[in-house]
Design a protein around this motif. Structure first.
Motif, PDB file in Angstrom:
ATOM      1  N   ARG A 171       0.834  -1.213   0.000  1.00  0.00           N
ATOM      2  CA  ARG A 171       0.000   0.000   0.000  1.00  0.00           C
ATOM      3  C   ARG A 171       0.861   1.253   0.000  1.00  0.00           C
ATOM      4  NH1 ARG A 171      -4.661  -0.486   4.469  1.00  0.00           N
ATOM      5  NH2 ARG A 171      -5.246   1.512   3.551  1.00  0.00           N
ATOM      6  N   LEU A 172       1.934   1.235   0.776  1.00  0.00           N
ATOM      7  CA  LEU A 172       2.838   2.387   0.778  1.00  0.00           C
ATOM      8  C   LEU A 172       3.450   2.604  -0.600  1.00  0.00           C
ATOM      9  CD1 LEU A 172       4.697   1.954   4.197  1.00  0.00           C
ATOM     10  CD2 LEU A 172       3.072   3.748   3.583  1.00  0.00           C
ATOM     11  N   HIS A 173       3.848   1.473  -1.226  1.00  0.00           N
ATOM     12  CA  HIS A 173       4.436   1.558  -2.556  1.00  0.00           C
ATOM     13  C   HIS A 173       3.416   2.104  -3.563  1.00  0.00           C
ATOM     14  CE1 HIS A 173       6.937   0.548  -5.982  1.00  0.00           C
ATOM     15  NE2 HIS A 173       5.938  -0.149  -6.509  1.00  0.00           N
ATOM     16  N   GLU A 174       2.181   1.595  -3.505  1.00  0.00           N
ATOM     17  CA  GLU A 174       1.153   2.042  -4.442  1.00  0.00           C
ATOM     18  C   GLU A 174       0.782   3.508  -4.206  1.00  0.00           C
ATOM     19  OE1 GLU A 174      -3.447   1.084  -4.731  1.00  0.00           O
ATOM     20  OE2 GLU A 174      -2.254  -0.520  -5.625  1.00  0.00           O
ATOM     21  N   THR A 175       0.666   3.886  -2.925  1.00  0.00           N
ATOM     22  CA  THR A 175       0.342   5.281  -2.608  1.00  0.00           C
ATOM     23  C   THR A 175       1.431   6.212  -3.110  1.00  0.00           C
ATOM     24  OG1 THR A 175      -0.901   4.597  -0.638  1.00  0.00           O
ATOM     25  CG2 THR A 175      -0.169   6.892  -0.736  1.00  0.00           C
ATOM     26  N   ALA A 176       2.689   5.799  -2.953  1.00  0.00           N
ATOM     27  CA  ALA A 176       3.797   6.632  -3.439  1.00  0.00           C
ATOM     28  C   ALA A 176       3.740   6.774  -4.960  1.00  0.00           C
ATOM     29  CB  ALA A 176       5.130   6.020  -3.011  1.00  0.00           C
ATOM     30  N   ARG A 177       3.423   5.673  -5.655  1.00  0.00           N
ATOM     31  CA  ARG A 177       3.327   5.737  -7.114  1.00  0.00           C
ATOM     32  C   ARG A 177       2.160   6.608  -7.555  1.00  0.00           C
ATOM     33  NH1 ARG A 177       3.163  -0.033  -9.694  1.00  0.00           N
ATOM     34  NH2 ARG A 177       2.971   1.306 -11.533  1.00  0.00           N
ATOM     35  N   ARG A 178       1.025   6.461  -6.876  1.00  0.00           N
ATOM     36  CA  ARG A 178      -0.140   7.287  -7.225  1.00  0.00           C
ATOM     37  C   ARG A 178       0.128   8.749  -6.943  1.00  0.00           C
ATOM     38  NH1 ARG A 178      -4.883   4.542  -4.058  1.00  0.00           N
ATOM     39  NH2 ARG A 178      -6.072   6.290  -4.904  1.00  0.00           N
ATOM     40  N   ARG A 179       0.754   9.030  -5.812  1.00  0.00           N
ATOM     41  CA  ARG A 179       1.089  10.417  -5.483  1.00  0.00           C
ATOM     42  C   ARG A 179       2.034  10.996  -6.535  1.00  0.00           C
ATOM     43  NH1 ARG A 179       0.575  13.037  -0.717  1.00  0.00           N
ATOM     44  NH2 ARG A 179       0.161  11.074   0.359  1.00  0.00           N
ATOM     45  N   GLU A 180       2.988  10.168  -6.984  1.00  0.00           N
ATOM     46  CA  GLU A 180       3.924  10.625  -8.006  1.00  0.00           C
ATOM     47  C   GLU A 180       3.189  10.952  -9.306  1.00  0.00           C
ATOM     48  OE1 GLU A 180       7.948   9.011 -10.330  1.00  0.00           O
ATOM     49  OE2 GLU A 180       6.928   7.770  -8.835  1.00  0.00           O
ATOM     50  N   ARG A 181       2.197  10.104  -9.677  1.00  0.00           N
ATOM     51  CA  ARG A 181       1.438  10.362 -10.905  1.00  0.00           C
ATOM     52  C   ARG A 181       0.628  11.656 -10.783  1.00  0.00           C
ATOM     53  NH1 ARG A 181       0.474   4.703 -10.745  1.00  0.00           N
ATOM     54  NH2 ARG A 181      -1.609   5.047  -9.864  1.00  0.00           N
ATOM     55  N   TRP A 182       0.002  11.881  -9.619  1.00  0.00           N
ATOM     56  CA  TRP A 182      -0.771  13.107  -9.425  1.00  0.00           C
ATOM     57  C   TRP A 182       0.131  14.339  -9.469  1.00  0.00           C
ATOM     58  CZ3 TRP A 182      -5.900  14.110  -9.395  1.00  0.00           C
ATOM     59  CH2 TRP A 182      -6.781  13.039  -9.268  1.00  0.00           C
ATOM     60  N   ILE A 183       1.317  14.214  -8.861  1.00  0.00           N
ATOM     61  CA  ILE A 183       2.256  15.354  -8.875  1.00  0.00           C
ATOM     62  C   ILE A 183       2.707  15.648 -10.300  1.00  0.00           C
ATOM     63  CG2 ILE A 183       4.555  16.111  -8.166  1.00  0.00           C
ATOM     64  CD1 ILE A 183       4.086  14.642  -5.515  1.00  0.00           C
ATOM     65  N   GLU A 184       3.036  14.574 -11.050  1.00  0.00           N
ATOM     66  CA  GLU A 184       3.437  14.764 -12.448  1.00  0.00           C
ATOM     67  C   GLU A 184       2.300  15.378 -13.254  1.00  0.00           C
ATOM     68  OE1 GLU A 184       4.593  10.914 -13.737  1.00  0.00           O
ATOM     69  OE2 GLU A 184       6.596  10.997 -12.819  1.00  0.00           O
ATOM     70  N   GLY A 185       1.065  14.926 -12.991  1.00  0.00           N
ATOM     71  CA  GLY A 185      -0.081  15.486 -13.689  1.00  0.00           C
ATOM     72  C   GLY A 185      -0.287  16.954 -13.372  1.00  0.00           C
ATOM     73  N   ALA A 186      -0.135  17.313 -12.096  1.00  0.00           N
ATOM     74  CA  ALA A 186      -0.288  18.714 -11.705  1.00  0.00           C
ATOM     75  C   ALA A 186       0.801  19.572 -12.329  1.00  0.00           C
ATOM     76  CB  ALA A 186      -0.254  18.828 -10.178  1.00  0.00           C
ATOM     77  N   ASP A 187       2.026  19.051 -12.383  1.00  0.00           N
ATOM     78  CA  ASP A 187       3.115  19.790 -13.027  1.00  0.00           C
ATOM     79  C   ASP A 187       2.843  19.991 -14.516  1.00  0.00           C
ATOM     80  OD1 ASP A 187       4.447  19.980 -10.649  1.00  0.00           O
ATOM     81  OD2 ASP A 187       5.803  18.298 -11.031  1.00  0.00           O
ATOM     82  N   ALA A 188       2.320  18.939 -15.167  1.00  0.00           N
ATOM     83  CA  ALA A 188       2.017  19.054 -16.597  1.00  0.00           C
ATOM     84  C   ALA A 188       0.932  20.089 -16.847  1.00  0.00           C
ATOM     85  CB  ALA A 188       1.585  17.683 -17.145  1.00  0.00           C
ATOM     86  N   VAL A 189      -0.078  20.131 -15.968  1.00  0.00           N
ATOM     87  CA  VAL A 189      -1.141  21.129 -16.093  1.00  0.00           C
ATOM     88  C   VAL A 189      -0.577  22.533 -15.921  1.00  0.00           C
ATOM     89  CG1 VAL A 189      -3.183  22.065 -14.927  1.00  0.00           C
ATOM     90  CG2 VAL A 189      -3.053  19.634 -15.463  1.00  0.00           C
ATOM     91  N   THR A 190       0.264  22.709 -14.907  1.00  0.00           N
ATOM     92  CA  THR A 190       0.854  24.031 -14.664  1.00  0.00           C
ATOM     93  C   THR A 190       1.678  24.485 -15.865  1.00  0.00           C
ATOM     94  OG1 THR A 190       0.963  23.551 -12.290  1.00  0.00           O
ATOM     95  CG2 THR A 190       2.335  25.347 -13.111  1.00  0.00           C
ATOM     96  N   THR A 191       2.486  23.570 -16.415  1.00  0.00           N
ATOM     97  CA  THR A 191       3.302  23.913 -17.589  1.00  0.00           C
ATOM     98  C   THR A 191       2.423  24.290 -18.770  1.00  0.00           C
ATOM     99  OG1 THR A 191       5.041  22.398 -16.852  1.00  0.00           O
ATOM    100  CG2 THR A 191       5.066  23.068 -19.164  1.00  0.00           C
ATOM    101  N   ALA A 192       1.357  23.511 -18.993  1.00  0.00           N
ATOM    102  CA  ALA A 192       0.467  23.792 -20.128  1.00  0.00           C
ATOM    103  C   ALA A 192      -0.234  25.130 -19.963  1.00  0.00           C
ATOM    104  CB  ALA A 192      -0.562  22.664 -20.264  1.00  0.00           C
ATOM    105  N   LEU A 193      -0.667  25.441 -18.746  1.00  0.00           N
ATOM    106  CA  LEU A 193      -1.411  26.687 -18.521  1.00  0.00           C
ATOM    107  C   LEU A 193      -0.521  27.914 -18.657  1.00  0.00           C
ATOM    108  CD1 LEU A 193      -3.795  25.827 -15.546  1.00  0.00           C
ATOM    109  CD2 LEU A 193      -4.114  25.516 -17.991  1.00  0.00           C
ATOM    110  N   LEU A 194       0.761  27.762 -18.329  1.00  0.00           N
ATOM    111  CA  LEU A 194       1.660  28.919 -18.360  1.00  0.00           C
ATOM    112  C   LEU A 194       2.366  29.087 -19.708  1.00  0.00           C
ATOM    113  CD1 LEU A 194       3.260  28.707 -14.799  1.00  0.00           C
ATOM    114  CD2 LEU A 194       1.329  30.083 -15.575  1.00  0.00           C
ATOM    115  N   THR A 195       1.976  28.284 -20.701  1.00  0.00           N
ATOM    116  CA  THR A 195       2.573  28.428 -22.026  1.00  0.00           C
ATOM    117  C   THR A 195       1.682  29.198 -22.983  1.00  0.00           C
ATOM    118  OG1 THR A 195       1.689  26.245 -22.617  1.00  0.00           O
ATOM    119  CG2 THR A 195       3.987  26.358 -21.881  1.00  0.00           C
ATOM    120  N   GLY A 196       0.613  29.806 -22.453  1.00  0.00           N
ATOM    121  CA  GLY A 196      -0.183  30.698 -23.281  1.00  0.00           C
ATOM    122  C   GLY A 196      -1.476  30.128 -23.808  1.00  0.00           C
TER     123      GLY A 196
END
Length: 522
Positions: A171-196
């Motif tokens: 569960r710890l391993h899965e939670t860490a992987r899911r958290r990593e995916r959400w963080i990557e997704g949030a970063d991708a959204v931020t990058t997309a929004l700030l590119t105009g």
């Protein structure tokens, strides 16, 4: 055998593979025909997933839905998580709720699996295959032949204890992987929004990323309406999202107060929850509705519904999605601020160009016009006088056009003009798309101050008609529009170099072109 089983259980890090390995190992170790591991929902108390051993796909399909976890021996073990040994299921008063098509079972043993101090699920085994294996391990302490023994129960308790540790790690391993995916997704959204991206594209990006990360059926963004409700303005689904766009949660809806107050709303079943009032709710089951707010400002709401009968969202799902919504809201605010700064820079640049045109170009043209006027008065030759007069008229026309350009630069783009000059310029700019060139516009007198609204509407109607008529003529390459206010009268003159057609209203054919005239008292 038990030691080997414990070591094997601890080798997996993927949670679902770990759970299936546990039930398979327990079934083989205890000599059972059937085994199952039911995952318990800590919030609702029911069984959310069931991993089985010894049951083929055909039998599972015949059994049907999962046990609800409220009745029978499974329900008893959930309500009282203690090891349970039953020689004969049919003779036990706690046994009930066996669905049609379920295989016939007699002996039963069940043990809870704890992760830290919380019950994660229960391990169930049925149908001990004879008494030989149990007798060999239990000896004189074994139970009845053909049923599970106390040694089987003790062995399962040890296995369940080690399984709890393995499940905790997975569960710890899965939670860490899911958290990593959400963080990557949030970063991708931020990058997309700030590119105009535009505002609409930005909201669609947030909805689509969140839908994929949450494994939802749809991702939608709602924004407050002027009437006090909330409307879906962006949607991402595997199907056509058109029927979702424009859906409104009307003012007074029970769920609306929480949303407008910036509170998260978690719904077990959208189709049956009384707080949901939209016509699309019947398509969805579990749902999360998360506020998009930053610095106390509510931008909207991010909703992530799953299909009816879908897996409910867990506490980890809710936490990660809420963190994503907070970061996405901040990115939306930053993108909006960036867009405002870019617009301000454009306005400032337009103002600078307008000032330069006024302070440098117009003044120098006006000075040149004065010099030519003075020279004409001194010149004696008639042909020289005519030539200088034409040059002065050309300079005067150029000054008028530069002033018109200055006025157009001072108008905010993409906004409806509020002045009479601006409305005239908007009409001529619209006609340019049809004519293929920009008509020349001249203003004479204080047109903004003297032309009243009723007269302005009539003049603009006449201007539209004149420009449309010019577009219909053959050979038009130039159009000149003059609006003049003088002696209590406003005059509109539209001249082009095309050939006049029959029935062209108040138009007169001049030398090399056609002229339209209109006037009205102020």
């Amino acid at each position: 055998m038990l030691l080997e089983a414990v070591l094997n259980v601890a080798t997996e890090l993927e949670l679902r593979a770990t759970l299936q390995h546990i039930v398979d190992t327990a079934t083989e170790l205890a000599g059972a025909r059937y085994g199952a591991l039911g995952v318990v929902d800590p919030e609702r108390g029911g069984v959310t997933e069931l991993f089985t051993s010894g049951i083929d796909e055909e039998t599972r399909a015949r059994i049907g839905r999962l046990p609800d976890g409220c009745t029978g021996l499974i329900g008893h073990l959930i309500q009282e998580p203690r090891p349970l040994l039953v020689p004969d299921i049919a003779a036990d008063v706690r046994s009930s709720g066996v669905p049609p098509g379920h295989p016939e079972m007699h002996s039963f043993v069940g043990v809870p699996i704890q992760v830290h101090t919380q019950v994660f699920g229960n391990l169930y085994l049925t149908e001990k295959q004879g008494g030989e294996q149990g007798g060999k391990r239990g000896g004189a302490q074994g139970g009845e032949s053909g049923g599970f023994t106390t040694d089987d129960l003790a062995m399962l308790r040890v296995l369940a204890s080690q399984a709890g540790i393995a499940i905790g790690n997975a569960r710890l391993h899965e939670t860490a992987r899911r958290r990593e995916r959400w963080i990557e997704g949030a970063d991708a959204v931020t990058t997309a929004l700030l590119t105009g991206e535009s505002a609409t594209d930005a909201l669609n990006t947030v909805a689509e990323r969140a839908r994929i990360l949450a494994d939802a059926s749809a991702g939608v963004v709602l924004q407050p309406t002027a009437e006090g409700g909330m409307e879906i303005v962006a949607a991402s689904t595997l199907d056509d999202p058109a029927d979702l766009i424009g859906t409104v949660i009307e003012a007074g809806s029970p769920v609306l107060e929480q949303l407008l107050g910036g509170e998260s709303v978690f719904i077990e079943d959208s189709a049956t929850d009384a707080r949901m009032t939209t016509h699309v709710r019947s398509r969805f089951g579990p749902s999360m509705m998360l506020p998009l707010q930053s610095g106390g400002k509510l931008i909207g709401t991010l909703a992530l519904p799953r299909r009816r009968g879908g897996v409910p969202y867990t506490a980890v799902d809710r936490l990660l999605a809420s963190q994503f919504a907070s970061q996405a809201a901040l990115a939306l605010v930053l993108a909006d601020s960036r867009h405002d700064r870019e617009r301000l820079a454009v306005f400032e640049d337009r103002d600078r160009i307008a000032r330069d045109l006024h302070d440098l170009v117009v003044q120098r043209l006006f000075a040149t016009e004065m010099m030519l006027e003075s020279t004409r008065r001194r010149a004696a030759a008639a042909d020289m006088d005519e030539l200088l007069g034409a040059a002065i008229d050309e300079l005067d026309s150029t000054i008028q056009e530069v002033r018109t350009t200055i006025f157009a630069l001072q108008q905010p783009p993409a906004e409806a003009p509020s002045t009479f000059r601006g409305r005239v310029l908007r009409e001529t700019s619209g006609a340019a798309a049809l004519l293929g060139f920009q008509p020349s516009v001249h203003f004479v007198g204080a047109v903004d101050a003297l032309v009243s609204e009723p007269v302005a509407r009539r003049l603009l109607t006449a201007l539209r008609g004149a420009l449309a008529a010019a577009h219909r003529r053959v050979g038009v390459t130039t159009v000149e529009v003059t609006v003049e206010v003088r002696e209590g009268v406003v005059r509109l003159v539209v001249t082009d170099d095309g050939r006049r057609e029959d029935g062209d209203g108040d138009e007169g054919e001049g030398e090399g072109g056609t002229t339209f005239r209109w006037e009205a008292a102020l």
